[in-house]
Write a protein that holds these residues in place. Structure first.
Motif, short mmCIF file in Angstrom:
data_model
loop_
_atom_site.label_atom_id
_atom_site.label_comp_id
_atom_site.label_asym_id
_atom_site.label_seq_id
_atom_site.Cartn_x
_atom_site.Cartn_y
_atom_site.Cartn_z
N CYS A 22 -4.78 -12.38 4.65
CA CYS A 22 -5.01 -10.95 4.89
C CYS A 22 -5.60 -10.69 6.27
O CYS A 22 -5.18 -9.78 6.97
N ALA B 183 -8.84 -2.58 1.05
CA ALA B 183 -7.55 -2.12 1.58
C ALA B 183 -7.35 -0.65 1.24
O ALA B 183 -6.89 0.14 2.08
N THR C 257 -5.51 1.54 7.36
CA THR C 257 -4.73 0.47 6.71
C THR C 257 -3.44 1.05 6.14
O THR C 257 -3.48 2.06 5.43
N LEU D 129 -0.54 -2.12 1.62
CA LEU D 129 -1.26 -3.40 1.64
C LEU D 129 -2.08 -3.65 0.37
O LEU D 129 -2.14 -4.77 -0.12
#
Ligand code: GLY
Length: 353
Positions: free
Chosen positions: A192, A276, A285, A289
């Motif tokens: 990530c 996220a 973001t 995700l």
């Protein structure tokens, strides 16, 4: 064998990854400890019956005298009382400043034995032989050693780099599935925050069997990222903080469950998904995700969400009336494989939650 060097000035050390390495621990330690007569080997009650005698035998075969000490398995052993017991046992065993301490176990054993090594006789050499996935990909590399205090986790500690880290992937075979999954939360975290291709590689292997088929590559990739971060920011004032992705919220879950309901890996897994989602809410973001991370962690039996009350978030994030207005650095993803710190007030974070 795969080897990585943590190239810290004057304190460079290798991470060796090799199946069956436990039986070679003695010869490998001898190369970095040419003068040591004794190794004080610390383990816990889970690992002792599995790997202590094999490791001790290998050390003895390389000419070391070996003293062993087994602490109770579990986080509660990472305490000042056990540290004091280790110190006393080290002195009773006749440890000298040219000898060394080795940790054979997971993160608790590594942190406790490492702090004992950092402090006994004002510091002796230290070897990490991590036996959990979490310890192999995270805690055994980078020199953070500590014990917990009543006021919180890891509050008394030091930076004390090991002389060598020996990783035998075969020892992971005896881990319960839940402990393996715990370590995978940290593995997925590296994908990530640093490495989209690695995240995709992991997501395409949603079972322990498939992951173990490529475990050397997985360990190498994680340790390579950890190594690069530690070399740049040993003292955790800059880039190393990116490793905290999922941890601010994860700590809230651990605290809310009194460190019993949720393991560290479970809390980090759900913490990454929520971080996220928060990143998306903050406009930082991409929205897909959170779902990608959630699918990757839940495939391994880790939770994608954990319930936590507003009061529990307040307690963990540290916003009480006195602290109102303080800032926090939330680690967010700008894209898969790219994490950045996002400075915001604790009040704004709690509002977003
Ligand atoms: N486990 C996070 C770090 O070593 O900085």
């Amino acid at each position: 064998m795969r080897t990585l060097t943590v190239d810290l000035p004057g304190r460079a050390y290798d991470i060796q990854i090799q199946r069956g390495l436990l039986d070679l621990a003695g010869e490998r330690c001898r190369t970095v400890l040419p003068k040591a007569a004794r190794i004080f080997l610390v383990t816990d009650s889970n690992v002792e019956p599995l790997y202590l005698e094999r490791t001790a035998a290998s050390l003895r075969s390389a000419g070391f005298r070996v003293s062993t000490c087994t602490v109770p398995a579990g986080e509660s052993a990472k305490c000042p009382e056990e540290l004091a017991i280790l110190w006393e046992n080290m002195m009773s065993a006749g440890l000298t400043r040219t000898d060394a301490v080795a940790a054979l176990g997971g993160g608790v054993v590594g942190d406790l034995a490492g702090f004992a090594a950092a402090t006994i006789l004002r510091g002796v050499d230290f070897i990490q032989i991590p036996t959990t996935l979490l310890a192999q990909v995270d805690s055994s590399v980078g020199g953070k050693v500590a014990v917990d205090l009543r006021a919180g986790k890891n509050l008394a500690g030091a930076f004390w780099q090991p002389k060598l880290v020996l990783m035998d992937p075969d020892v992971l075979d005896t881990l319960p599935d839940s402990t393996f999954a715990d370590g995978m939360a940290e593995v997925i975290k590296y994908g990530c925050i640093f490495d989209r291709a690695f995240f995709d590689f992991l997501a395409a292997r949603p079972s322990r069997k498939e992951l173990m088929a490529d475990i050397e590559h997985i360990l190498y990739t994680c340790c390579d990222w950890k190594r690069s971060v530690v070399v740049e920011d040993e003292r955790d004032t800059g880039r190393r903080m990116l490793l905290n992705f999922g941890h601010t919220l994860g700590h809230a879950y651990e605290l809310a469950g009194h460190y019993e309901t949720w393991t560290h890996g479970q809390a980090v897994a759900a913490g990454m998904v929520l971080a996220a989602k928060l990143g998306t809410k903050l406009g930082l973001t991409p929205p897909e995700l959170a779902g990608q991370i959630e699918r990757a962690v839940t495939a391994l039996g880790l939770p994608g969400t954990i319930e936590c009350s507003h009061e529990e978030y307040v307690a963990a994030i540290g916003l009480d009336k006195k602290g109102a207005g303080d800032d926090i650095s939330l680690i967010v993803l700008e894209e898969m494989g790219k994490a950045v710190p996002h400075r915001m007030s604790k009040a704004a974070l709690l509002e977003a939650l």
